[in-house]
Design a protein around this motif. Sequence first.
Motif, PDB file in Angstrom:
ATOM      1  N   SER A  43     -23.433  25.951  22.085  1.00  0.00           N
ATOM      2  CA  SER A  43     -24.227  26.441  20.792  1.00  0.00           C
ATOM      3  C   SER A  43     -23.638  25.279  20.428  1.00  0.00           C
ATOM      4  O   SER A  43     -22.202  24.502  20.459  1.00  0.00           O
ATOM      5  CB  SER A  43     -23.731  27.028  19.814  1.00  0.00           C
ATOM      6  N   GLN A  67     -29.858  24.376  23.939  1.00  0.00           N
ATOM      7  CA  GLN A  67     -28.466  24.845  23.567  1.00  0.00           C
ATOM      8  C   GLN A  67     -29.101  25.876  25.027  1.00  0.00           C
ATOM      9  O   GLN A  67     -29.890  26.822  24.317  1.00  0.00           O
ATOM     10  CB  GLN A  67     -28.191  25.755  22.091  1.00  0.00           C
ATOM     11  N   GLN A  69     -27.428  28.752  24.323  1.00  0.00           N
ATOM     12  CA  GLN A  69     -26.582  30.469  23.025  1.00  0.00           C
ATOM     13  C   GLN A  69     -26.703  29.967  21.640  1.00  0.00           C
ATOM     14  O   GLN A  69     -25.677  30.166  21.205  1.00  0.00           O
ATOM     15  CB  GLN A  69     -24.946  31.083  23.884  1.00  0.00           C
ATOM     16  N   GLY A  70     -27.813  29.551  21.754  1.00  0.00           N
ATOM     17  CA  GLY A  70     -28.157  28.967  19.777  1.00  0.00           C
ATOM     18  C   GLY A  70     -27.671  30.019  19.043  1.00  0.00           C
ATOM     19  O   GLY A  70     -28.129  31.218  19.368  1.00  0.00           O
ATOM     20  N   GLY A  72     -27.807  32.068  15.130  1.00  0.00           N
ATOM     21  CA  GLY A  72     -28.875  31.999  13.929  1.00  0.00           C
ATOM     22  C   GLY A  72     -28.177  32.912  12.994  1.00  0.00           C
ATOM     23  O   GLY A  72     -26.804  33.170  13.166  1.00  0.00           O
ATOM     24  N   ARG A  73     -28.319  32.551  11.347  1.00  0.00           N
ATOM     25  CA  ARG A  73     -27.697  33.876  11.089  1.00  0.00           C
ATOM     26  C   ARG A  73     -27.783  34.748  11.116  1.00  0.00           C
ATOM     27  O   ARG A  73     -28.491  35.229  11.576  1.00  0.00           O
ATOM     28  CB  ARG A  73     -28.487  33.112   9.222  1.00  0.00           C
ATOM     29  N   TRP A  86     -31.961  19.854  17.632  1.00  0.00           N
ATOM     30  CA  TRP A  86     -30.304  21.028  17.686  1.00  0.00           C
ATOM     31  C   TRP A  86     -29.276  20.271  17.155  1.00  0.00           C
ATOM     32  O   TRP A  86     -28.876  19.686  18.543  1.00  0.00           O
ATOM     33  CB  TRP A  86     -30.451  22.237  18.607  1.00  0.00           C
ATOM     34  N   PHE A  87     -28.714  20.216  16.137  1.00  0.00           N
ATOM     35  CA  PHE A  87     -27.355  19.114  15.799  1.00  0.00           C
ATOM     36  C   PHE A  87     -26.445  20.150  14.978  1.00  0.00           C
ATOM     37  O   PHE A  87     -27.158  21.113  14.193  1.00  0.00           O
ATOM     38  CB  PHE A  87     -28.030  17.718  15.595  1.00  0.00           C
ATOM     39  N   ASP A 130     -33.605  28.765   4.572  1.00  0.00           N
ATOM     40  CA  ASP A 130     -35.059  28.127   6.022  1.00  0.00           C
ATOM     41  C   ASP A 130     -35.999  26.659   5.171  1.00  0.00           C
ATOM     42  O   ASP A 130     -35.773  27.285   4.368  1.00  0.00           O
ATOM     43  CB  ASP A 130     -35.012  29.499   5.905  1.00  0.00           C
ATOM     44  N   LYS A 137     -42.022  30.242   9.988  1.00  0.00           N
ATOM     45  CA  LYS A 137     -40.435  28.697   9.937  1.00  0.00           C
ATOM     46  C   LYS A 137     -40.731  27.652  10.777  1.00  0.00           C
ATOM     47  O   LYS A 137     -40.761  27.789  12.403  1.00  0.00           O
ATOM     48  CB  LYS A 137     -38.987  30.654  10.369  1.00  0.00           C
ATOM     49  N   GLY A 140     -33.951  26.045  10.733  1.00  0.00           N
ATOM     50  CA  GLY A 140     -33.091  27.054   9.918  1.00  0.00           C
ATOM     51  C   GLY A 140     -31.607  26.377   9.796  1.00  0.00           C
ATOM     52  O   GLY A 140     -31.380  25.235  10.310  1.00  0.00           O
ATOM     53  N   GLY A 158     -25.196  23.668  11.041  1.00  0.00           N
ATOM     54  CA  GLY A 158     -26.189  23.702  12.093  1.00  0.00           C
ATOM     55  C   GLY A 158     -27.618  23.389  12.355  1.00  0.00           C
ATOM     56  O   GLY A 158     -27.640  24.353  10.924  1.00  0.00           O
ATOM     57  N   ILE A 159     -28.114  22.802  12.298  1.00  0.00           N
ATOM     58  CA  ILE A 159     -29.524  22.543  11.560  1.00  0.00           C
ATOM     59  C   ILE A 159     -30.951  22.633  12.987  1.00  0.00           C
ATOM     60  O   ILE A 159     -30.032  21.630  14.034  1.00  0.00           O
ATOM     61  CB  ILE A 159     -29.962  21.178  11.221  1.00  0.00           C
TER      62      ILE A 159
HETATM   63  C1  BTN Z   1     -30.960  30.207  10.625  1.00  0.00           C
HETATM   64  O1  BTN Z   1     -31.815  29.696  10.912  1.00  0.00           O
HETATM   65  O2  BTN Z   1     -30.886  31.411  10.964  1.00  0.00           O
HETATM   66  C2  BTN Z   1     -29.954  29.663  11.297  1.00  0.00           C
HETATM   67  C3  BTN Z   1     -30.448  28.750  12.441  1.00  0.00           C
HETATM   68  C4  BTN Z   1     -29.337  27.644  12.550  1.00  0.00           C
HETATM   69  C5  BTN Z   1     -30.036  27.127  13.763  1.00  0.00           C
HETATM   70  C6  BTN Z   1     -28.492  25.788  14.215  1.00  0.00           C
HETATM   71  S1  BTN Z   1     -29.383  24.802  15.908  1.00  0.00           S
HETATM   72  C7  BTN Z   1     -27.953  23.762  16.299  1.00  0.00           C
HETATM   73  C8  BTN Z   1     -27.021  24.715  15.624  1.00  0.00           C
HETATM   74  N1  BTN Z   1     -26.279  25.478  16.705  1.00  0.00           N
HETATM   75  C9  BTN Z   1     -26.584  26.637  16.629  1.00  0.00           C
HETATM   76  O3  BTN Z   1     -25.812  27.493  17.505  1.00  0.00           O
HETATM   77  N2  BTN Z   1     -26.876  27.168  15.260  1.00  0.00           N
HETATM   78  C10 BTN Z   1     -27.530  25.892  14.737  1.00  0.00           C
END
Ligand code: BTN
Length: 268
Positions: A43, A67, A69-70, A72-73, A86-87, A130, A137, A140, A158-159
């Motif tokens: 991530s 990623q 294991q990206g 989210g909220r 992904w940054f 969002d 969507k 995020g 994180g975007i």
């Molecule tokens: C969401 O809408 O739940 C937020 C999502 C955020 C995803 C980004 S991708 C880059 C960064 N690294 C992560 O693990 N998450 C954020």
Amino acid sequence: MTSERLIIQILQVSRILTPKTGLPTPITRGCGLKIISYERISSTNTKAKTLAEKQAADWTVVTSEVQTQGRGRSGRSWKSPKGGLWFSLIIRPRIHVDRISLLQFLFANALRKGIEEVYGVQSEVKWPNDLVVEWKKLAGILIETKLSGPELVYAIVGIGLNVNLTAEQLPTGATSIFLVKKKRFSLEKTLGSMLTVLERHYETLRDESAVVDEWWKHCAHRMKPVIIETGNSRIPGKCVGVNPDGSIIIQTEQGNVTVPDGTLRLDA
Ligand code: BTN
């Protein structure tokens, strides 16, 4: 295994941003923008946090093609195959804790503008942070912070932006730039352009009401019937505003209710 691919250094002039209203200290902005790119990483937020703990500079950017294991909220996972942007940015604005929520509006505004300028796609903001196109969507934002007493030490912004993803690669209810524009974009080039827009917008942090007004003006559910779901409640009503502290105001039959966090959906 993660592999670091390249490091680009873009030098910029340092500036001190003096707040217009109410902030206790100036917001300082770093003197450089360093992009650290990976092909594959768990991530970018997690990596950015490690770097921030090692004193990485303001506006250090971590990006990865994939990623594994990206995040989210609300502990959700974020699907991050090849084809998306992904940054994560490390920022160190010197702001009081009560102003931290403003960052969510600020970066949603900046991202909306960036998506319009860089990809020519009109999107709207959806609470809390969002970006949506016709309620699907597109992007995020996950903001994680470290505090020291009443001060912010750093924030990781994180975007996740679905750029070239196909319908099969996207979760239900999501869309991508590719699906909207029917063409693919260079991720490397557009990240650079996007960061330029984000940096430009960062200066608006000085003006709290302008940040909130801009967000509200482009809100997908402004004055619309919505349902807010929190851990144990469900609040139906009309969305009548947002506060600088990040909360949303819902007009219900019992009067206005302010909700600090939750998941919003349209009450069709
Ligand atoms: C969401 O809408 O739940 C937020 C999502 C955020 C995803 C980004 S991708 C880059 C960064 N690294 C992560 O693990 N998450 C954020």
